[in-house]
Enzyme design. Structure first.
Site, mmCIF file in Angstrom:
data_model
loop_
_atom_site.group_PDB
_atom_site.id
_atom_site.type_symbol
_atom_site.label_atom_id
_atom_site.label_comp_id
_atom_site.label_asym_id
_atom_site.label_seq_id
_atom_site.Cartn_x
_atom_site.Cartn_y
_atom_site.Cartn_z
ATOM 1 N N THR A 126 6.682 -10.970 25.125
ATOM 2 C CA THR A 126 6.179 -10.052 24.092
ATOM 3 C C THR A 126 5.094 -9.201 24.725
ATOM 4 O OG1 THR A 126 6.584 -11.707 22.378
ATOM 5 C CG2 THR A 126 5.127 -9.887 21.812
ATOM 6 N N LYS B 6 9.787 -6.178 17.382
ATOM 7 C CA LYS B 6 9.064 -7.464 17.414
ATOM 8 C C LYS B 6 7.642 -7.299 16.850
ATOM 9 C CE LYS B 6 7.561 -11.518 19.100
ATOM 10 N NZ LYS B 6 7.996 -12.820 18.685
ATOM 11 N N LYS C 250 -2.525 -12.380 19.540
ATOM 12 C CA LYS C 250 -1.992 -11.501 20.595
ATOM 13 C C LYS C 250 -1.055 -10.446 19.998
ATOM 14 C CE LYS C 250 1.426 -11.366 24.232
ATOM 15 N NZ LYS C 250 2.454 -12.008 25.029
#
Ligand code: NAD
Length: 300
Positions: free
Chosen positions: A94, A167, A242
């Protein structure tokens, strides 16, 4: 047909993903800087080597699964000039959308895909991850058979960077909706409502969402939710933080208005800073319970 895969980054996600590729019959050669990761991957049938160059030599596919965008770009730069044209290169970490687009640009002779995942370590072990793909059509078709042993679902999202974009949008909404679910249960507690009664209403009414129905932040109503095991992850608050940082950076860069995403970021920053990084992200309910005033929101 792909036969030989190089897997770089054999951590909590990478090792079980690589293991599923081994089970599917691929020859998987791996590299990681950490000894514990190398050992874990070796036990799963991955041939672990000492250098990135050693891992990718002869591979027709390279997969990276690394902590952040800087490391992905650093590793992909090391691939420039050593991969044969047409090699399939997949990043499942990611990372930021700009970083993903820059990574694609480093290897124009290769078939490149950004393919972040959701489903966590459980999905990585079970081979049921959801992959969100960004890249051109030829690369996506080449990637499908390689991803299938690790995947529950494979969703093409668009051009380079689109997988990371999807995402980040999803996880921003997840962070917001978990805080919303936690707020509803905290308000219910203050009003004397039983957790199960409130769950029975919300989970079948217009407030229903994954954060309530599948991942309920209070113990009891959903036996498999982390709330029933003292908020052991699951999906750690540090990882949610994050992803919210990446989403907020993307919102700033693209001038998208995401005020709830920005506030969710502040709440998870406060929660992680107060020592809860390794607890599941649904434990954010404790921050709301600990608020000292109605407009404190847990942030002093
Ligand atoms: P992790 O920290 O367990 O694994 C990352 C691995 O990369 C580590 O073993 C580390 O030693 C290795 N590494 C770091 N620099 C390296 C380098 N230069 N060369 C080779 N190896 C290197 O992290 P993870 O939980 O496996 O997550 C990996 C990625 O997947 C992250 O981007 C994360 O955000 C994403 N992700 C994680 C989850 C989850 O639930 N853990 C879910 C979805 C997505």
């Amino acid at each position: 047909m792909v036969q030989s895969i190089a897997f770089i980054g054999l951590g909590n996600m990478g090792a079980p993903m690589a293991g599923n590729l081994v089970k599917a019959g691929y020859t998987v050669t791996g590299f990681d800087v950490a000894e514990a990761a190398r050992k874990n991957a070796t036990e799963r049938g991955v041939r672990v080597v000492e250098t990135i160059g050693g891992a990718v030599g002869g591979a027709d596919t390279v997969i990276t699964m690394l902590p952040n965008g800087e490391l992905v770009l650093d590793v992909w730069r090391q691939l420039v000039g050593i991969l044969s044209p047409g090699t399939l290169v997949i990043d499942s970490s990611t990372i930021d959308v700009e970083g993903a687009r820059a990574a694609h640009g480093l290897l124009p002779e290769c078939l490149t895909i950004d393919a972040p995942v959701s489903g966590g370590t459980g999905g990585a072990e079970a081979g049921t991850l959801s992959f969100m793909l960004g890249g051109d059509a030829a690369a996506i078709e080449a990637a499908r058979p390689v991803l299938e042993p690790m995947a529950g679902r494979i969703i093409p999202c668009g051009a380079a960077g689109a997988g990371q974009a999807a995402k980040l949008c999803n996880n921003m909404l997840l962070g917001i909706s978990m805080i919303g679910a936690a707020e509803a249960f905290v308000l219910g507690e203050k009003l004397g409502l039983d957790h199960q009664a409130l769950f029975d209403v919300i989970s079948t009414s217009s407030g229903q969402c994954w954060s309530v129905n599948t991942y309920c932040p209070v113990p009891g109503p959903v036996p498999t939710s982390p709330a029933n095991r003292d908020y052991a992850p699951g999906f750690a608050s540090a990882l949610m933080l994050k992803d919210l940082r990446l989403a907020n950076q993307a919102a700033t860069d693209s001038m998208a208005m995401t005020p709830l995403g920005a506030h969710a970021l502040k709440l998870y920053e406060a929660f992680v800073a107060s020592g809860h990084a390794h607890e599941d992200f649904s434990a954010i309910i404790a921050l709301l319970r600990a608020a000292k005033s109605v407009d404190d929101g847990g942030i002093d």
